[in-house]
Design an enzyme around this catalytic site. Structure first.
Site, short mmCIF file in Angstrom:
data_model
loop_
_atom_site.label_atom_id
_atom_site.label_comp_id
_atom_site.label_asym_id
_atom_site.label_seq_id
_atom_site.Cartn_x
_atom_site.Cartn_y
_atom_site.Cartn_z
CE LYS A 1 -8.58 49.27 112.82
NZ LYS A 1 -9.40 48.29 111.84
CB ALA B 1 -5.93 42.79 108.61
P1 ATR Z 1 -2.21 43.58 109.63
O1 ATR Z 1 -2.71 44.30 110.72
O2 ATR Z 1 -2.62 44.32 108.18
O3 ATR Z 1 -2.76 42.11 109.72
P2 ATR Z 1 0.19 42.69 110.22
O4 ATR Z 1 -0.36 42.34 111.73
O5 ATR Z 1 1.70 43.02 110.21
O6 ATR Z 1 -0.65 43.49 109.60
O7 ATR Z 1 0.13 41.17 109.47
C1 ATR Z 1 0.40 40.96 108.09
C2 ATR Z 1 -0.07 39.74 107.48
O8 ATR Z 1 0.20 39.80 106.31
C3 ATR Z 1 0.70 38.65 108.30
O9 ATR Z 1 -0.23 37.40 108.25
C4 ATR Z 1 1.75 38.34 107.07
O10 ATR Z 1 2.35 37.03 107.14
P3 ATR Z 1 3.44 36.71 108.16
O11 ATR Z 1 2.91 36.38 109.39
O12 ATR Z 1 4.09 35.56 107.48
O13 ATR Z 1 4.44 37.83 107.91
C5 ATR Z 1 1.09 38.71 105.76
N1 ATR Z 1 1.60 38.99 104.61
C6 ATR Z 1 2.29 40.20 104.41
N2 ATR Z 1 2.84 40.13 103.14
C7 ATR Z 1 2.79 39.09 102.68
C8 ATR Z 1 3.00 38.36 101.58
N3 ATR Z 1 3.63 39.12 100.55
N4 ATR Z 1 2.65 37.07 101.39
C9 ATR Z 1 1.89 36.33 102.33
N5 ATR Z 1 1.69 36.83 103.44
C10 ATR Z 1 1.78 38.21 103.46
#
Ligand code: ATR
Length: 288
Positions: free
Chosen positions: A66, A138
């Site tokens: 994307k 997302a």
């Molecule tokens: P996506 O495109 O699915 O949003 P991404 O850009 O890698 O994927 O972002 C993942 C999001 O999920 C981020 O906001 C991440 O938090 P961080 O910025 O602190 O990394 C969050 N996230 C992933 N695993 C998590 C967890 N176990 N607890 C809380 N937040 C989580």
């Protein structure tokens, strides 16, 4: 004449989009076919070019392309009209290939989420307090349409600086009437900088836009997060996530992201065909 459309991703074999669009086409009497296309990780642009040469009329773009699609849409050598909601999302999930080599690039994810919440789940967003969890792709993808629906948005992310960045990034796109009508004050979504602050508030909506569910993890959340009658929405679908379990245990109404998937598809179908399909019957069929 059957018009061709595709969804490009990697991997792509699991995608439900062809089933959804074929149901839309059947229901509306549109002559289209819709196929899955797996692009090599380093071959997104070449894949788009191939589809255009082969006479496809448009495509959807999914993980992990994307952002690449957004970069392509910003390339001045391409003749692309980029929608405001794609600009604010910094991501493109829908292309329409127009006459004369022109492209229209859009992002229908946020509109899909808003429509699922407001139409399918019958929960108006205007003036309600909404917590957006996460600040990755997302969350960026849905933030502006949620704000434009008039929700009072609070952004919380494990890494606070990214929540702040998203909150500021949205500022550019705020239209005056949005914040005047919804009483957002400064017109900025609020970002919550710590768990301690989050613990002092409760919300009408909590939207999980983190990828925690993919890893079967739970974003750290306080017990008293949900107001009476709150809706907890996980943008993931296909499984019960720890977030959904937590929300259920704390009295919230719970929804997964299948409705958003169908609604973002309907929005793309409308962009391509000018016809809005009935999503309810498609959602019912997918749930079975
Ligand atoms: P996506 O495109 O699915 O949003 P991404 O850009 O890698 O994927 O972002 C993942 C999001 O999920 C981020 O906001 C991440 O938090 P961080 O910025 O602190 O990394 C969050 N996230 C992933 N695993 C998590 C967890 N176990 N607890 C809380 N937040 C989580």
């Amino acid at each position: 004449m059957t018009d061709l459309y595709a969804v490009i991703g990697n991997p792509i074999s699991h995608s439900k989009s062809p089933d959804i669009h074929r149901m839309f086409a059947q229901q509306t009497g549109q002559h289209i076919d819709y196929v899955r296309v797996e692009a090599p990780l380093d071959g997104f642009v070449a894949t788009i070019e191939r589809l255009r040469e082969e006479g496809f009329k448009g495509c959807n773009v999914t993980v992990p392309f994307k952002f690449k699609a957004f970069e392509l849409a910003k390339d001045p050598r391409q003749h692309v009209r980029l929608s405001e909601r794609a600009q604010s999302a910094k991501a493109v999930n829908t292309f329409r290939f127009d006459q004369g080599g022109l492209l229209f690039a859009d992002n229908t994810d946020g509109a899909g989420l808003v429509r699922d919440i407001e139409q399918n789940l019958a929960c108006p967003l205007h003036g309600r307090d909404l917590l957006l969890l996460g600040a990755g792709g997302a969350a960026w993808g849905v933030a502006l349409p949620l704000l434009e629906a008039g929700a009072n948005i609070f952004i919380y992310n494990r890494t606070a600086s990214k929540a702040q960045e998203l909150s500021h990034g949205l500022q550019v796109f705020l239209k005056r009437e949005v914040y005047v009508e919804s009483g957002l004050g400064h017109g900025l979504p609020n970002f919550i900088d710590s768990y301690a602050t989050l613990s002092t508030q409760a919300f009408d909506f909590v939207v999980n836009a983190t990828s925690s569910g993919l890893k079967n993890e739970m974003p750290p959340l306080p017990e008293a997060l949900f107001k009476q009658g709150a809706l907890a929405y996980d943008m993931m679908y296909g499984r019960e996530t720890p977030f959904m379990e937590f929300a259920r245990a704390h009295g919230a109404r719970v929804a997964d992201g299948l409705g958003m998937l169908v609604e973002q598809a309907a929005e793309a179908f409308f962009i391509w065909r000018g016809v809005r399909p009935d999503t309810r019957s498609v959602l019912d069929a997918l749930r079975q």
